[in-house]
Motif scaffolding. Structure first.
Motif, PDB file in Angstrom:
ATOM      1  N   LEU A  12       0.811  -1.215   0.000  1.00 33.15           N
ATOM      2  CA  LEU A  12       0.000   0.000   0.000  1.00 33.15           C
ATOM      3  C   LEU A  12       0.843   1.262   0.000  1.00 33.15           C
ATOM      4  CD1 LEU A  12      -2.866   1.228   0.206  1.00 33.15           C
ATOM      5  CD2 LEU A  12      -2.645   1.083   2.702  1.00 33.15           C
ATOM      6  N   PHE A  13       1.954   1.228   0.729  1.00 34.41           N
ATOM      7  CA  PHE A  13       2.768   2.441   0.876  1.00 34.41           C
ATOM      8  C   PHE A  13       4.030   2.409   0.023  1.00 34.41           C
ATOM      9  CE2 PHE A  13       0.311   2.231   4.853  1.00 34.41           C
ATOM     10  CZ  PHE A  13      -0.304   3.475   4.797  1.00 34.41           C
ATOM     11  N   SER A  14       3.958   1.772  -1.138  1.00 33.58           N
ATOM     12  CA  SER A  14       5.058   1.789  -2.110  1.00 33.58           C
ATOM     13  C   SER A  14       4.637   2.616  -3.319  1.00 33.58           C
ATOM     14  CB  SER A  14       5.409   0.358  -2.551  1.00 33.58           C
ATOM     15  OG  SER A  14       5.939  -0.387  -1.479  1.00 33.58           O
ATOM     16  N   ASP A  15       5.583   3.434  -3.842  1.00 32.64           N
ATOM     17  CA  ASP A  15       5.253   4.257  -5.001  1.00 32.64           C
ATOM     18  C   ASP A  15       5.663   3.557  -6.290  1.00 32.64           C
ATOM     19  OD1 ASP A  15       8.012   4.484  -5.166  1.00 32.64           O
ATOM     20  OD2 ASP A  15       8.070   6.482  -4.257  1.00 32.64           O
ATOM     21  N   LEU A  16       5.537   4.265  -7.406  1.00 36.59           N
ATOM     22  CA  LEU A  16       5.851   3.675  -8.712  1.00 36.59           C
ATOM     23  C   LEU A  16       7.329   3.332  -8.851  1.00 36.59           C
ATOM     24  CD1 LEU A  16       3.620   5.949 -11.011  1.00 36.59           C
ATOM     25  CD2 LEU A  16       3.137   3.637 -10.179  1.00 36.59           C
ATOM     26  N   ASN A  17       8.167   3.970  -8.045  1.00 43.15           N
ATOM     27  CA  ASN A  17       9.604   3.672  -8.083  1.00 43.15           C
ATOM     28  C   ASN A  17       9.981   2.552  -7.117  1.00 43.15           C
ATOM     29  OD1 ASN A  17      10.158   5.769  -9.970  1.00 43.15           O
ATOM     30  ND2 ASN A  17      10.090   7.278  -8.294  1.00 43.15           N
ATOM     31  N   HIS A  18       8.982   1.874  -6.578  1.00 44.43           N
ATOM     32  CA  HIS A  18       9.188   0.764  -5.647  1.00 44.43           C
ATOM     33  C   HIS A  18       9.891   1.205  -4.366  1.00 44.43           C
ATOM     34  CE1 HIS A  18       8.991  -2.170  -9.308  1.00 44.43           C
ATOM     35  NE2 HIS A  18       7.841  -1.596  -9.015  1.00 44.43           N
ATOM     36  N   SER A  19       9.596   2.424  -3.928  1.00 48.79           N
ATOM     37  CA  SER A  19      10.143   2.939  -2.678  1.00 48.79           C
ATOM     38  C   SER A  19       8.997   3.182  -1.699  1.00 48.79           C
ATOM     39  CB  SER A  19      10.888   4.251  -2.920  1.00 48.79           C
ATOM     40  OG  SER A  19      11.967   4.050  -3.813  1.00 48.79           O
ATOM     41  N   LEU A  20       9.277   2.969  -0.423  1.00 54.58           N
ATOM     42  CA  LEU A  20       8.248   3.199   0.582  1.00 54.58           C
ATOM     43  C   LEU A  20       7.997   4.694   0.755  1.00 54.58           C
ATOM     44  CD1 LEU A  20       9.083   0.635   3.423  1.00 54.58           C
ATOM     45  CD2 LEU A  20       7.082   0.649   1.943  1.00 54.58           C
ATOM     46  N   THR A  21       6.737   5.071   0.867  1.00 56.54           N
ATOM     47  CA  THR A  21       6.365   6.476   1.027  1.00 56.54           C
ATOM     48  C   THR A  21       6.248   6.870   2.499  1.00 56.54           C
ATOM     49  OG1 THR A  21       4.023   5.876   0.864  1.00 56.54           O
ATOM     50  CG2 THR A  21       5.147   6.501  -1.171  1.00 56.54           C
ATOM     51  N   VAL A  22       6.333   5.907   3.406  1.00 59.24           N
ATOM     52  CA  VAL A  22       6.334   6.179   4.842  1.00 59.24           C
ATOM     53  C   VAL A  22       7.503   5.426   5.464  1.00 59.24           C
ATOM     54  CG1 VAL A  22       3.836   6.506   4.942  1.00 59.24           C
ATOM     55  CG2 VAL A  22       4.793   4.233   5.359  1.00 59.24           C
ATOM     56  N   SER A  23       7.808   5.738   6.698  1.00 64.65           N
ATOM     57  CA  SER A  23       8.912   5.073   7.387  1.00 64.65           C
ATOM     58  C   SER A  23       8.594   3.610   7.627  1.00 64.65           C
ATOM     59  CB  SER A  23       9.197   5.766   8.718  1.00 64.65           C
ATOM     60  OG  SER A  23      10.145   5.027   9.473  1.00 64.65           O
ATOM     61  N   ILE A  24       9.598   2.761   7.442  1.00 63.83           N
ATOM     62  CA  ILE A  24       9.415   1.324   7.690  1.00 63.83           C
ATOM     63  C   ILE A  24       9.231   1.045   9.184  1.00 63.83           C
ATOM     64  CG2 ILE A  24      11.829   0.648   8.036  1.00 63.83           C
ATOM     65  CD1 ILE A  24      11.228  -1.730   6.124  1.00 63.83           C
ATOM     66  N   GLN A  25       9.486   2.060  10.023  1.00 63.88           N
ATOM     67  CA  GLN A  25       9.282   1.905  11.467  1.00 63.88           C
ATOM     68  C   GLN A  25       7.810   1.664  11.808  1.00 63.88           C
ATOM     69  OE1 GLN A  25      11.808   1.725  13.585  1.00 63.88           O
ATOM     70  NE2 GLN A  25      13.313   2.176  11.998  1.00 63.88           N
ATOM     71  N   TRP A  26       6.902   1.986  10.859  1.00 65.29           N
ATOM     72  CA  TRP A  26       5.476   1.757  11.082  1.00 65.29           C
ATOM     73  C   TRP A  26       5.078   0.296  10.817  1.00 65.29           C
ATOM     74  CZ3 TRP A  26       2.565   5.136  13.561  1.00 65.29           C
ATOM     75  CH2 TRP A  26       2.928   6.490  13.552  1.00 65.29           C
ATOM     76  N   MET A  27       5.982  -0.484  10.238  1.00 65.29           N
ATOM     77  CA  MET A  27       5.648  -1.854   9.871  1.00 65.29           C
ATOM     78  C   MET A  27       5.275  -2.732  11.078  1.00 65.29           C
ATOM     79  SD  MET A  27       7.685  -4.436   7.303  1.00 65.29           S
ATOM     80  CE  MET A  27       8.924  -4.989   8.476  1.00 65.29           C
ATOM     81  N   PRO A  28       5.993  -2.635  12.207  1.00 69.56           N
ATOM     82  CA  PRO A  28       5.565  -3.437  13.370  1.00 69.56           C
ATOM     83  C   PRO A  28       4.135  -3.141  13.815  1.00 69.56           C
ATOM     84  CG  PRO A  28       7.793  -2.627  13.696  1.00 69.56           C
ATOM     85  CD  PRO A  28       7.268  -1.956  12.463  1.00 69.56           C
ATOM     86  N   LEU A  29       3.729  -1.871  13.714  1.00 66.98           N
ATOM     87  CA  LEU A  29       2.357  -1.528  14.095  1.00 66.98           C
ATOM     88  C   LEU A  29       1.354  -2.230  13.181  1.00 66.98           C
ATOM     89  CD1 LEU A  29       0.366   0.103  15.797  1.00 66.98           C
ATOM     90  CD2 LEU A  29       0.657   2.000  14.184  1.00 66.98           C
ATOM     91  N   ALA A  30       1.680  -2.304  11.889  1.00 68.34           N
ATOM     92  CA  ALA A  30       0.806  -2.999  10.944  1.00 68.34           C
ATOM     93  C   ALA A  30       0.680  -4.475  11.315  1.00 68.34           C
ATOM     94  CB  ALA A  30       1.344  -2.860   9.520  1.00 68.34           C
ATOM     95  N   GLY A  31       1.793  -5.102  11.670  1.00 68.45           N
ATOM     96  CA  GLY A  31       1.755  -6.502  12.076  1.00 68.45           C
ATOM     97  C   GLY A  31       0.946  -6.711  13.340  1.00 68.45           C
ATOM     98  N   PHE A  32       1.090  -5.805  14.303  1.00 65.19           N
ATOM     99  CA  PHE A  32       0.343  -5.909  15.562  1.00 65.19           C
ATOM    100  C   PHE A  32      -1.162  -5.792  15.312  1.00 65.19           C
ATOM    101  CE2 PHE A  32      -1.770  -4.166  19.246  1.00 65.19           C
ATOM    102  CZ  PHE A  32      -1.242  -4.894  20.299  1.00 65.19           C
ATOM    103  N   VAL A  33      -1.542  -4.785  14.538  1.00 72.83           N
ATOM    104  CA  VAL A  33      -2.968  -4.566  14.262  1.00 72.83           C
ATOM    105  C   VAL A  33      -3.553  -5.748  13.502  1.00 72.83           C
ATOM    106  CG1 VAL A  33      -4.621  -3.125  13.010  1.00 72.83           C
ATOM    107  CG2 VAL A  33      -2.789  -2.061  14.339  1.00 72.83           C
ATOM    108  N   GLY A  34      -2.820  -6.250  12.494  1.00 69.57           N
ATOM    109  CA  GLY A  34      -3.316  -7.367  11.693  1.00 69.57           C
ATOM    110  C   GLY A  34      -3.532  -8.621  12.516  1.00 69.57           C
ATOM    111  N   ALA A  35      -2.564  -8.974  13.369  1.00 69.58           N
ATOM    112  CA  ALA A  35      -2.684 -10.183  14.176  1.00 69.58           C
ATOM    113  C   ALA A  35      -3.826 -10.068  15.182  1.00 69.58           C
ATOM    114  CB  ALA A  35      -1.365 -10.453  14.900  1.00 69.58           C
TER     115      ALA A  35
END
Length: 351
Positions: A124-147
């Protein structure tokens, strides 16, 4: 004859009996976990003796040793240990609540929910250049919410005039398979960097653990464990069946809902920082049950110690066995857990 000792706490308001022989086994397992923790600090690109590791942890020793131990190795060891504790305790509670030896965070979809959320975050947070548009530090929060959300969804889908253990397992297994398929699809159609980053998370690794992750993960897991410790004594009653538990005044459905949410949060707190380290929640409770029995007073701390031991040792093997390559800890827990899972499936039930 069993040697039982009565222990009374809080001005005798809390009392319980302890089998001294079984308590010694539990203490030995905890000792092994501590030894694995200390030995893990010794292994890496350079070997440091356990004595120097202990000195560095307490602020003594030369500057180089303190830098290597306290800044680089100790965070990953703590994260590995607490991930193992969280997964093992959640697995023990789920197996006791569902009354199924195959129940674990992996089987009922909680881990898969975290994986799907992380892959969805990367897509969701990757642009056309295959780069993240937000900090990867938010990734653990995504995992927590999903589980956590998947644990809630599984419970709601399993509800039909209440939630039965068998229905919870079947619904969880179906949700897990669906989420694994969704994760694979997102990895195929997503940006190029997504597959590699997601695969590392799905396998499970503590390689990139840092102190700020420890500061978030450890207090959350400890808080959840404290809450669980006050509830598990009621879980022993459910071994006698729902009708007996209800007749003794227990609200079975509310209790199960609370345990599902707590277990989901416990698992989410671990895999948010380590990825979905597999099979620890399945095999650690089984080993503990063989050593100390099924009473949750000793089963949970013993499961926690075994879980910590398994993940820490898997991490030691991962960073030493194929040096200079580093293999994720989840590879080795899966190598142990998958054959054990097959064994449980093939084992004939005792009548």
């Amino acid at each position: 004859m069993k040697k039982l000792k009565s222990i009374r706490l809080f001005n005798q308001s809390v009392s319980f009996l302890v089998d001294l022989h079984i308590a010694k086994r539990a203490a030995f397992i905890c000792f092994l976990a501590v030894m694995a923790f200390l030995l893990s600090g010794s292994f890496g690109e350079s070997f440091i003796s356990p004595i120097r590791v202990i000195q560095a942890i307490f602020g003594y020793g030369d500057d180089y040793t303190q830098l290597v131990i306290n800044d680089f190795r100790l965070p990953r060891i703590i994260v590995a240990a607490f991930a193992g504790i969280a997964l093992a305790v959640a697995g023990a509670v789920l197996q006791g609540m569902i009354k199924n030896p195959l129940a674990s965070p992996d089987i009922i979809g909680i881990s898969a929910g975290g994986g799907a959320a992380v892959v969805g975050f990367l897509a969701l947070f990757s642009d056309l250049n295959h780069s993240l548009t937000v900090s990867i530090q938010w990734m653990p929060l995504a995992g927590f919410v999903g589980a956590t959300l998947v644990g809630l969804v599984v419970y709601l889908l399993a509800w039909k005039d209440g939630v039965t253990p068998s229905r919870l397992v079947l619904i969880g297994l179906g949700v897990s398979i669906f989420l694994q398929a969704l994760t694979t699809l997102l990895m195929i159609i997503g940006p190029i960097h997504l597959a590699a980053e997601a695969q590392k998370w799905i396998i499970g690794s503590v390689r990139t653990a840092e102190w700020h992750e420890v500061q978030i993960m450890v207090p959350v897991i400890i808080s959840l464990l404290i809450v669980l410790s006050f509830l598990v004594r009621h879980l022993n009653v459910q071994d006698f069946g729902d009708e007996t538990a209800t007749s003794l005044g227990q609200s079975v459905q509310k209790f199960r809902f609370t345990l599902i949410i707590l277990c989901s949060s416990l698992v989410a707190s671990a895999i948010a920082f380590t990825g979905a380290i597999g099979f620890v929640g399945l095999i650690a409770p089984h080993i503990a049950r063989r050593l100390v029995g099924s009473a949750f007073g000793l089963l949970l701390p013993t499961s926690a110690a075994i879980g910590a031991f398994l993940v820490v040792v898997a991490d030691i093997i991962g960073r030493t066995a194929f040096n200079p390559l580093e293999v994720p800890a989840g590879v080795f827990t899966a190598a142990i857990g998958a054959p054990y899972f097959i064994y449980l499936l093939l084992k004939k039930p005792k009548h």
